[in-house]
Design an enzyme around this catalytic site. Structure first.
Site, mmCIF file in Angstrom:
data_model
loop_
_atom_site.group_PDB
_atom_site.id
_atom_site.type_symbol
_atom_site.label_atom_id
_atom_site.label_comp_id
_atom_site.label_asym_id
_atom_site.label_seq_id
_atom_site.Cartn_x
_atom_site.Cartn_y
_atom_site.Cartn_z
ATOM 1 N N ARG A 296 1.768 1.076 -3.076
ATOM 2 C CA ARG A 296 2.718 2.169 -2.854
ATOM 3 C C ARG A 296 2.146 3.504 -3.294
ATOM 4 N NH1 ARG A 296 8.057 -1.411 -4.615
ATOM 5 N NH2 ARG A 296 8.364 -2.305 -2.525
ATOM 6 N N TYR A 440 5.754 1.315 5.837
ATOM 7 C CA TYR A 440 5.224 0.116 5.173
ATOM 8 C C TYR A 440 5.156 0.257 3.661
ATOM 9 C CZ TYR A 440 0.357 2.074 5.744
ATOM 10 O OH TYR A 440 -0.789 2.820 5.743
ATOM 11 N N GLU A 441 4.953 -0.892 3.022
ATOM 12 C CA GLU A 441 5.009 -1.028 1.556
ATOM 13 C C GLU A 441 6.380 -0.649 0.997
ATOM 14 O OE1 GLU A 441 2.769 -2.702 0.604
ATOM 15 O OE2 GLU A 441 1.217 -2.316 2.074
ATOM 16 N N GLY A 442 7.417 -0.911 1.761
ATOM 17 C CA GLY A 442 8.776 -0.588 1.349
ATOM 18 C C GLY A 442 9.199 0.721 1.973
#
Length: 594
Positions: A296, A440-442
């Site tokens: 992140r 992406y990655e949350g």
């Protein structure tokens, strides 16, 4: 075609003059990070980015990755050679533990190098980036045998790595995952299931890829409490450490994406693949979050990096493109028109861009420094503060930097006008590549919910209270510096508004959780602007100390900082007003009316 030149002067300014990393020479790795060594590393990294990685960015986007009938994947022309150069330069192991072949330098320096790699070629940077994250997870949660077996080759760049979370039926809600793990009685497991959106899932840059896979052991509890993490190599290993037979994992397809075409985003099928538990049973998310949190921060860095390279090309175009006359009269009367850099609205876009990117760089490096302190400081209070800050800042850096990175890429595209919309000019690729970073990655909305739902009240709000106290102390300590006053006043007001928003959230969100959800993104933006204001105040203080040195860099730094305070920081008032409206009108309309 676009160009990229690493902003070495600004990077060194942040590291040496704002953060003063030389003060930490008593910590492991920092003693080897003298100013001249850091300068040499950044210069070489800049050459790699400008001369090796960026020239294949546009061509890699056009060619993309190719999946063959046997499930293998070929990266675009030039990528394998570029990766060999990257590997041979030792860039992958820059900040890893020397016990496993790393160079042991500060993580902060590795972040600066990663910025250059992402700016030059975002899709390329994802290959070593995913491998780094996987290696970190093994380093922190693996057994001694696992570390010895996997880390040396991952740290050298000989082997790649991935993280496998998402499945066709579940993205953020990992409690729904169906991939299963069956114990074999010898310490291994058979892993079966399908994972999607797996970045760098299959490629030809390395002979071996170490997949980290979330799956549920037979009989484990439902939901996230029953998830475990497994090491599943592409090839099984022989006793002598050489690569053996192919494991039961294959690339079913490559996703056809909007951007980052040169990165192989794969559907991976696991068919009784052999894997080994990483960490404890049913606590896979704890181990995976080591990788996810680093990822992140890396995605936030991508947002800032795209902002930098898009700015460079937008500013270059604006100084060359002749169109119209300056509103105050011809700036270059000997030419048929003036360069568009004379127009205030073009300046608005470029200055928004620059003020964000330079502030974001200082904020990102500052946070990375706390990552180093968390791992290396011998003082327990310092480590606790660093852990608190990393938890608090990660969702903001991921979300705010990617939101603004995408927006500023579109602004740079706007500066180019019609040329910005044409592929051969390269600016539209930045826009397409930047867009994924918000997802992406949350996804960014999930990050905002994480901030307000978990991070704010964790440990009684210790993290944000510590940060606000640090801001107050900085303002108080520098209150007699008249030249710094505009920055201090802006920072103090932003902090006051963020504190008011925090109190509003505490008073209202528990009564109605929709209030928290409705206000979370504005709260994240408000808090992020306060962090940027703090980064700019620290940068301005450092620049003021050199303003009479005759270097235009410091003069321009202060002008850019004043622009941030005057033109961008007032957005804190808007975000506060929106937060306080709550969720009533947002949730009032019935679902069927949409």
């Amino acid at each position: 075609m676009t160009t990229y030149n690493a902003p070495l002067k600004d990077m060194q300014f942040v590291l040496n003059e704002v953060l003063q990393i030389s003060k930490y020479s008593n910590l492991p790795g920092f003693a080897d990070a003298s100013e001249d060594i850091v300068e040499a590393i950044l210069e070489e990294g800049g050459k790699l980015a400008a001369n090796v990685l960026h020239p294949i960015n546009h061509s890699g986007d056009k060619e993309g990755c190719t999946r063959h009938d046997d499930g293998s994947v070929t990266t675009p022309k030039g990528f394998k050679e570029a990766y060999e150069t990257y590997k041979e330069g030792g860039w992958q192991g820059l900040s890893f533990d020397p016990e496993y072949g790393g160079q042991g330098l500060p993580y902060t320096i590795a972040v600066a190098v990663s910025e250059m790699v992402s700016a030059a070629n975002m899709a390329f940077g994802m290959y070593p980036g995913l491998a780094r994250g996987a290696a970190e997870a093994i380093y922190h949660h693996g057994t001694d045998d696992q570390k010895q077996q996997y880390l040396p080759n991952m740290i050298s760049g000989e082997w790649g790595g991935t993280m496998n979370l998402t499945e066709p039926h579940c993205g953020t809600d990992l409690g729904l995952l169906k991939s299963k793990a069956v114990p074999q009685g010898d310490g291994s497991y058979k892993i079966s299931g399908q994972k999607i959106f797996i970045s760098a899932g299959e490629h030809d840059l390395t002979d071996q890829i170490i997949h980290l896979v979330l799956a549920r052991i037979e009989g484990a509890p439902e939901g996230v409490k029953g998830i475990s993490l497994f090491i599943v190599p592409k090839f099984l290993m022989n006793e002598d450490g050489s690569l053996g037979e192919r494991n039961g994992v294959s690339c079913g397809s490559i996703e056809e994406k909007m951007g980052i075409h040169a990165n192989s985003t794969c559907v991976l099928n696991y068919d009784d693949a052999t894997g080994w538990l990483l960490g404890e049973e049913n606590k896979g998310l704890k181990a995976m979050f080591t990788m996810m949190n680093e990822a992140r921060l890396g995605v936030g860095l991508q947002g800032m990096a795209i902002s930098e390279v898009a700015y460079q090309n937008g500013a270059s175009y604006a100084k060359d493109r002749l169109q119209g006359r300056a509103l105050t009269g011809a700036a270059e009367p000997d030419k048929p028109a003036d360069p568009i850099i004379v127009h205030p609205d073009v300046r608005r876009m470029l200055m928004d861009h620059r003020a964000f990117t330079e502030g974001a760089r200082a904020w990102m490096y500052w946070t990375a420094l706390y990552g180093d302190l968390q791992d290396k400081s011998e003082d327990e209070a310092t480590r606790q503060k660093a852990e608190d800050y990393m938890g608090l800042m990660t969702p903001m850096l991921k979300s705010y930097l990617t939101e603004k990175g995408y927006w500023h890429a579109t602004n740079a595209q706007q500066v180019l006008g019609g040329h910005g919309y044409i592929q051969e000019w390269g600016m539209e690729q930045f826009v397409r590549d930047a867009r994924i970073a918000m997802i992406y990655e949350g996804a960014n909305g999930i990050q905002a919910l994480d901030l307000v739902g978990r991070k704010l009240m964790k440990d009684g709000g210790r993290a944000w209270q510590t940060f606000f106290a640090e801001v107050d102390e900085f303002v108080s300590d520098n209150k007699d510096n008249e030249e710094l006053k505009p920055f201090l006043d802006g920072l103090a007001l932003a902090k006051e508004r963020t504190q008011e928003a925090t109190q509003w959230m505490a008073a209202n969100a528990m009564q109605n959780f929709n209030h928290a959800g409705a206000s979370s993104m504005d709260y994240l933006c408000l808090f992020s602007l306060t962090c940027l204001a703090y980064a700019w105040a620290q940068s301005a203080k450092a620049a003021l100390e050199k303003k009479d040195a005759g270097d235009e860099f410091y003069k321009n730094k202060l002008i850019t900082g004043r622009y941030f305070v005057e033109r961008i920081l007032p957005e804190t008032g808007m975000h506060l007003d929106k937060i306080k409206t709550g969720s009533d009108t947002m949730m009032a309309m019935p679902a069927e009316a949409f």
